[in-house]
Design a protein around this motif. Structure first.
Motif, PDB file in Angstrom:
ATOM      1  N   VAL A   1      38.163  51.939  35.394  1.00  0.00           N
ATOM      2  CA  VAL A   1      36.810  51.472  35.082  1.00  0.00           C
ATOM      3  C   VAL A   1      36.610  50.069  35.643  1.00  0.00           C
ATOM      4  N   TRP A   2      37.578  49.185  35.452  1.00  0.00           N
ATOM      5  CA  TRP A   2      37.464  47.817  35.967  1.00  0.00           C
ATOM      6  C   TRP A   2      37.347  47.814  37.486  1.00  0.00           C
ATOM      7  N   VAL A   3      38.207  48.572  38.146  1.00  0.00           N
ATOM      8  CA  VAL A   3      38.218  48.590  39.611  1.00  0.00           C
ATOM      9  C   VAL A   3      36.936  49.211  40.162  1.00  0.00           C
ATOM     10  N   LEU A   4      36.531  50.340  39.600  1.00  0.00           N
ATOM     11  CA  LEU A   4      35.338  51.018  40.104  1.00  0.00           C
ATOM     12  C   LEU A   4      34.077  50.178  39.908  1.00  0.00           C
ATOM     13  N   SER A   5      33.967  49.513  38.768  1.00  0.00           N
ATOM     14  CA  SER A   5      32.773  48.704  38.524  1.00  0.00           C
ATOM     15  C   SER A   5      32.880  47.327  39.160  1.00  0.00           C
ATOM     16  N   GLY A   6      34.034  46.709  39.091  1.00  0.00           N
ATOM     17  CA  GLY A   6      34.186  45.353  39.611  1.00  0.00           C
ATOM     18  C   GLY A   6      34.391  45.292  41.114  1.00  0.00           C
ATOM     19  N   SER A   7      35.394  45.974  41.604  1.00  0.00           N
ATOM     20  CA  SER A   7      35.724  45.893  43.031  1.00  0.00           C
ATOM     21  C   SER A   7      34.818  46.749  43.909  1.00  0.00           C
ATOM     22  N   TYR A   8      34.403  47.888  43.407  1.00  0.00           N
ATOM     23  CA  TYR A   8      33.585  48.801  44.206  1.00  0.00           C
ATOM     24  C   TYR A   8      32.099  48.737  43.872  1.00  0.00           C
ATOM     25  N   GLY A   9      31.751  48.048  42.799  1.00  0.00           N
ATOM     26  CA  GLY A   9      30.353  47.865  42.459  1.00  0.00           C
ATOM     27  C   GLY A   9      29.637  49.108  41.947  1.00  0.00           C
ATOM     28  N   LEU A  10      30.382  50.093  41.456  1.00  0.00           N
ATOM     29  CA  LEU A  10      29.730  51.279  40.912  1.00  0.00           C
ATOM     30  C   LEU A  10      28.968  50.907  39.648  1.00  0.00           C
TER      31      LEU A  10
ATOM     32  N   ALA B   1      26.256  54.389  35.251  1.00  0.00           N
ATOM     33  CA  ALA B   1      26.100  55.848  35.303  1.00  0.00           C
ATOM     34  C   ALA B   1      27.148  56.485  36.212  1.00  0.00           C
ATOM     35  N   GLN B   2      27.469  55.828  37.318  1.00  0.00           N
ATOM     36  CA  GLN B   2      28.473  56.362  38.230  1.00  0.00           C
ATOM     37  C   GLN B   2      29.864  56.340  37.599  1.00  0.00           C
ATOM     38  N   VAL B   3      30.199  55.245  36.944  1.00  0.00           N
ATOM     39  CA  VAL B   3      31.499  55.147  36.274  1.00  0.00           C
ATOM     40  C   VAL B   3      31.575  56.173  35.147  1.00  0.00           C
ATOM     41  N   ALA B   4      30.503  56.306  34.391  1.00  0.00           N
ATOM     42  CA  ALA B   4      30.474  57.292  33.312  1.00  0.00           C
ATOM     43  C   ALA B   4      30.684  58.699  33.859  1.00  0.00           C
ATOM     44  N   ALA B   5      30.088  59.004  35.007  1.00  0.00           N
ATOM     45  CA  ALA B   5      30.252  60.327  35.615  1.00  0.00           C
ATOM     46  C   ALA B   5      31.715  60.572  36.010  1.00  0.00           C
ATOM     47  N   VAL B   6      32.380  59.547  36.516  1.00  0.00           N
ATOM     48  CA  VAL B   6      33.809  59.679  36.853  1.00  0.00           C
ATOM     49  C   VAL B   6      34.613  59.984  35.586  1.00  0.00           C
ATOM     50  N   LEU B   7      34.366  59.230  34.530  1.00  0.00           N
ATOM     51  CA  LEU B   7      35.101  59.450  33.276  1.00  0.00           C
ATOM     52  C   LEU B   7      34.812  60.830  32.696  1.00  0.00           C
TER      53      LEU B   7
ATOM     54  N   LEU C   1      39.629  59.428  22.113  1.00  0.00           N
ATOM     55  CA  LEU C   1      39.193  58.039  22.015  1.00  0.00           C
ATOM     56  C   LEU C   1      38.461  57.596  23.285  1.00  0.00           C
ATOM     57  N   VAL C   2      38.917  58.076  24.426  1.00  0.00           N
ATOM     58  CA  VAL C   2      38.223  57.777  25.681  1.00  0.00           C
ATOM     59  C   VAL C   2      36.806  58.340  25.625  1.00  0.00           C
ATOM     60  N   ALA C   3      36.654  59.558  25.113  1.00  0.00           N
ATOM     61  CA  ALA C   3      35.326  60.171  25.010  1.00  0.00           C
ATOM     62  C   ALA C   3      34.417  59.374  24.073  1.00  0.00           C
ATOM     63  N   LYS C   4      34.944  58.914  22.967  1.00  0.00           N
ATOM     64  CA  LYS C   4      34.136  58.123  22.028  1.00  0.00           C
ATOM     65  C   LYS C   4      33.754  56.781  22.642  1.00  0.00           C
ATOM     66  N   ALA C   5      34.708  56.140  23.325  1.00  0.00           N
ATOM     67  CA  ALA C   5      34.414  54.867  23.991  1.00  0.00           C
ATOM     68  C   ALA C   5      33.393  55.081  25.100  1.00  0.00           C
ATOM     69  N   LEU C   6      33.521  56.179  25.818  1.00  0.00           N
ATOM     70  CA  LEU C   6      32.566  56.510  26.876  1.00  0.00           C
ATOM     71  C   LEU C   6      31.159  56.632  26.307  1.00  0.00           C
ATOM     72  N   GLY C   7      31.027  57.244  25.145  1.00  0.00           N
ATOM     73  CA  GLY C   7      29.714  57.363  24.505  1.00  0.00           C
ATOM     74  C   GLY C   7      29.078  56.009  24.247  1.00  0.00           C
ATOM     75  N   ARG C   8      29.854  55.069  23.748  1.00  0.00           N
ATOM     76  CA  ARG C   8      29.318  53.725  23.489  1.00  0.00           C
ATOM     77  C   ARG C   8      29.029  52.986  24.791  1.00  0.00           C
ATOM     78  N   TYR C   9      29.864  53.205  25.791  1.00  0.00           N
ATOM     79  CA  TYR C   9      29.661  52.593  27.111  1.00  0.00           C
ATOM     80  C   TYR C   9      28.367  53.117  27.741  1.00  0.00           C
ATOM     81  N   ARG C  10      28.205  54.407  27.710  1.00  0.00           N
ATOM     82  CA  ARG C  10      27.057  55.057  28.349  1.00  0.00           C
ATOM     83  C   ARG C  10      25.772  54.861  27.540  1.00  0.00           C
ATOM     84  N   ASP C  11      25.843  55.041  26.244  1.00  0.00           N
ATOM     85  CA  ASP C  11      24.627  55.094  25.424  1.00  0.00           C
ATOM     86  C   ASP C  11      24.230  53.769  24.778  1.00  0.00           C
ATOM     87  N   ALA C  12      25.218  52.938  24.425  1.00  0.00           N
ATOM     88  CA  ALA C  12      24.911  51.694  23.720  1.00  0.00           C
ATOM     89  C   ALA C  12      25.050  50.468  24.615  1.00  0.00           C
ATOM     90  N   GLY C  13      25.501  50.678  25.854  1.00  0.00           N
ATOM     91  CA  GLY C  13      25.649  49.549  26.763  1.00  0.00           C
ATOM     92  C   GLY C  13      26.870  48.696  26.506  1.00  0.00           C
TER      93      GLY C  13
END
Length: 131
Positions: free
Chosen positions: A48-57, A60-66, A82-94
């Protein structure tokens, strides 16, 4: 099972290095439901860090990968619940994905609260501000 490091997963997702991406594709696409690859929790977080930070995804794109990782029958994601629950907060709650994952891991360990100095983590990831 065969464990996967972040760089293998990122090369597979991004297809940005002809030699390494081809090898990562061969490896990941060789996994089956009977002989899956294993994605450690740290690999998920680093990806997640690499895709968003280094690649600028974007989020929504990072969420799709997860989501793709979690749906895969050929990959086992460490602590997928736990990844799925964290993904929900990442995607839906920002929420920041790392913050959401930290909070979910703490809850799973029996912690009624996770304390932070980060107001954003308190608001979006469900943590509690240190008074």
């Amino acid at each position: 099972m065969t464990g996967l490091d972040t760089n293998v997963l990122v090369r597979y997702v991004m297809q940005d290095d002809a030699r390494q991406s081809a090898r990562a594709t061969w490896l990941i696409e060789s996994f089956t439901g009977e002989e899956p690859g294993f994605v450690p929790l740290v690999t998920v977080l680093e990806s997640v860090w690499v895709l968003s930070g280094s690649y600028g995804l974007g989020r929504a794109q990072v969420a799709a990968v997860l989501e793709g990782l979690l749906r895969s029958k050929e990959l086992v994601v460490d602590r997928a619940d736990l990844v799925a629950k964290a993904l929900g907060r990442y995607r839906d709650a920002g929420a920041d994905f790392a913050d959401a994952l930290i909070e979910r891991i703490a809850v799973a360990a029996g912690c009624p609260v996770t304390m932070t100095f980060d107001a954003g983590a308190a608001k979006a990831a469900g943590m509690t501000l240190v008074p």
